[in-house]
Design a protein around this motif. Sequence first.
Motif, PDB file in Angstrom:
ATOM      1  N   LYS A 240     -64.830  35.487 -54.051  1.00  0.00           N
ATOM      2  CA  LYS A 240     -64.522  36.860 -53.564  1.00  0.00           C
ATOM      3  C   LYS A 240     -64.874  37.946 -54.506  1.00  0.00           C
ATOM      4  CE  LYS A 240     -60.563  35.236 -50.896  1.00  0.00           C
ATOM      5  NZ  LYS A 240     -59.230  35.364 -50.642  1.00  0.00           N
ATOM      6  N   PRO A 241     -66.276  38.208 -54.523  1.00  0.00           N
ATOM      7  CA  PRO A 241     -66.909  39.243 -55.736  1.00  0.00           C
ATOM      8  C   PRO A 241     -66.234  40.489 -55.045  1.00  0.00           C
ATOM      9  CG  PRO A 241     -68.603  38.581 -54.166  1.00  0.00           C
ATOM     10  CD  PRO A 241     -67.207  37.783 -53.598  1.00  0.00           C
TER      11      PRO A 241
ATOM     12  N   ALA B 268     -70.417  41.387 -41.919  1.00  0.00           N
ATOM     13  CA  ALA B 268     -71.656  42.481 -41.937  1.00  0.00           C
ATOM     14  C   ALA B 268     -72.270  42.314 -43.277  1.00  0.00           C
ATOM     15  CB  ALA B 268     -71.206  43.980 -41.633  1.00  0.00           C
ATOM     16  N   ILE B 269     -71.428  42.410 -44.300  1.00  0.00           N
ATOM     17  CA  ILE B 269     -71.945  42.358 -45.742  1.00  0.00           C
ATOM     18  C   ILE B 269     -72.755  41.266 -45.929  1.00  0.00           C
ATOM     19  CG2 ILE B 269     -71.165  42.574 -48.164  1.00  0.00           C
ATOM     20  CD1 ILE B 269     -69.279  44.567 -47.456  1.00  0.00           C
ATOM     21  N   ARG B 270     -72.182  40.038 -45.515  1.00  0.00           N
ATOM     22  CA  ARG B 270     -72.810  38.728 -45.689  1.00  0.00           C
ATOM     23  C   ARG B 270     -74.099  38.694 -45.296  1.00  0.00           C
ATOM     24  NH1 ARG B 270     -67.477  36.759 -45.491  1.00  0.00           N
ATOM     25  NH2 ARG B 270     -67.793  36.387 -43.317  1.00  0.00           N
ATOM     26  N   ALA B 271     -74.058  39.157 -43.812  1.00  0.00           N
ATOM     27  CA  ALA B 271     -75.279  39.138 -43.091  1.00  0.00           C
ATOM     28  C   ALA B 271     -76.230  40.068 -43.814  1.00  0.00           C
ATOM     29  CB  ALA B 271     -75.087  39.916 -41.524  1.00  0.00           C
ATOM     30  N   LEU B 272     -75.850  41.309 -44.208  1.00  0.00           N
ATOM     31  CA  LEU B 272     -76.918  42.010 -44.884  1.00  0.00           C
ATOM     32  C   LEU B 272     -77.558  41.368 -45.872  1.00  0.00           C
ATOM     33  CD1 LEU B 272     -75.127  45.470 -44.106  1.00  0.00           C
ATOM     34  CD2 LEU B 272     -77.591  44.728 -43.291  1.00  0.00           C
TER      35      LEU B 272
ATOM     36  N   ARG C 127     -66.129  43.600 -41.606  1.00  0.00           N
ATOM     37  CA  ARG C 127     -67.042  44.085 -42.587  1.00  0.00           C
ATOM     38  C   ARG C 127     -67.581  43.097 -43.460  1.00  0.00           C
ATOM     39  NH1 ARG C 127     -64.028  48.848 -45.339  1.00  0.00           N
ATOM     40  NH2 ARG C 127     -64.625  49.915 -43.501  1.00  0.00           N
ATOM     41  N   ALA C 128     -66.598  42.182 -43.821  1.00  0.00           N
ATOM     42  CA  ALA C 128     -67.225  41.009 -44.655  1.00  0.00           C
ATOM     43  C   ALA C 128     -68.305  40.265 -44.071  1.00  0.00           C
ATOM     44  CB  ALA C 128     -66.073  40.113 -45.146  1.00  0.00           C
TER      45      ALA C 128
ATOM     46  N   GLU D  67     -70.516  56.736 -48.347  1.00  0.00           N
ATOM     47  CA  GLU D  67     -71.895  56.828 -47.488  1.00  0.00           C
ATOM     48  C   GLU D  67     -72.424  55.260 -47.283  1.00  0.00           C
ATOM     49  OE1 GLU D  67     -71.689  58.726 -50.234  1.00  0.00           O
ATOM     50  OE2 GLU D  67     -71.159  60.601 -48.925  1.00  0.00           O
ATOM     51  N   GLU D  68     -72.186  54.499 -48.093  1.00  0.00           N
ATOM     52  CA  GLU D  68     -72.752  52.959 -47.957  1.00  0.00           C
ATOM     53  C   GLU D  68     -71.870  52.107 -47.160  1.00  0.00           C
ATOM     54  OE1 GLU D  68     -74.681  52.372 -52.370  1.00  0.00           O
ATOM     55  OE2 GLU D  68     -72.573  52.416 -52.336  1.00  0.00           O
ATOM     56  N   MET D  69     -70.716  52.752 -47.286  1.00  0.00           N
ATOM     57  CA  MET D  69     -69.386  51.796 -46.319  1.00  0.00           C
ATOM     58  C   MET D  69     -69.668  52.211 -44.805  1.00  0.00           C
ATOM     59  SD  MET D  69     -67.218  49.310 -46.463  1.00  0.00           S
ATOM     60  CE  MET D  69     -66.764  49.400 -48.191  1.00  0.00           C
ATOM     61  N   GLN D  70     -69.840  53.349 -44.771  1.00  0.00           N
ATOM     62  CA  GLN D  70     -70.102  54.035 -43.388  1.00  0.00           C
ATOM     63  C   GLN D  70     -71.240  53.524 -42.731  1.00  0.00           C
ATOM     64  OE1 GLN D  70     -70.018  58.293 -44.279  1.00  0.00           O
ATOM     65  NE2 GLN D  70     -67.759  58.420 -43.686  1.00  0.00           N
ATOM     66  N   ALA D  71     -72.492  53.259 -43.354  1.00  0.00           N
ATOM     67  CA  ALA D  71     -73.682  52.639 -43.016  1.00  0.00           C
ATOM     68  C   ALA D  71     -73.454  51.241 -42.915  1.00  0.00           C
ATOM     69  CB  ALA D  71     -74.761  52.929 -44.223  1.00  0.00           C
ATOM     70  N   ILE D  72     -72.512  50.580 -43.600  1.00  0.00           N
ATOM     71  CA  ILE D  72     -72.250  49.063 -43.145  1.00  0.00           C
ATOM     72  C   ILE D  72     -71.408  48.933 -42.001  1.00  0.00           C
ATOM     73  CG2 ILE D  72     -71.004  47.207 -44.146  1.00  0.00           C
ATOM     74  CD1 ILE D  72     -72.164  47.838 -47.024  1.00  0.00           C
ATOM     75  N   ASP D  73     -70.663  49.740 -41.794  1.00  0.00           N
ATOM     76  CA  ASP D  73     -69.803  49.908 -40.749  1.00  0.00           C
ATOM     77  C   ASP D  73     -70.390  49.949 -39.418  1.00  0.00           C
ATOM     78  OD1 ASP D  73     -67.447  49.114 -42.136  1.00  0.00           O
ATOM     79  OD2 ASP D  73     -66.755  51.233 -42.401  1.00  0.00           O
TER      80      ASP D  73
END
Length: 72
Positions: free
Chosen positions: A7-8, A35-39, A32-33, A15-21
């Motif tokens: 769990k890093p 999505a972050i892993r997929a990106l 969200r997790a 803005e980065e969080m909104q773009a990820i969402d």
Amino acid sequence: MSKRTLKPQIHLSLEEMQAIDEWRFENRLPSRAAAIRALIRRGLEREVSDKRNNKEATDDSEPSRQMVHANI
């Protein structure tokens, strides 16, 4: 790959969080997790592919460079 998960912690701007969402919802990911892993996975795969393509382009040009030096 190990089944153990890490769990890093990272700091992101709003803005980065909104773009990820937004990307998460457009791609129908469950969290969200996820999505972050997929990106991250996509970015790493792209990096490897780009490096492989650059190496192939360099390897393709090697014989022509050798011929130029041989003719000098």
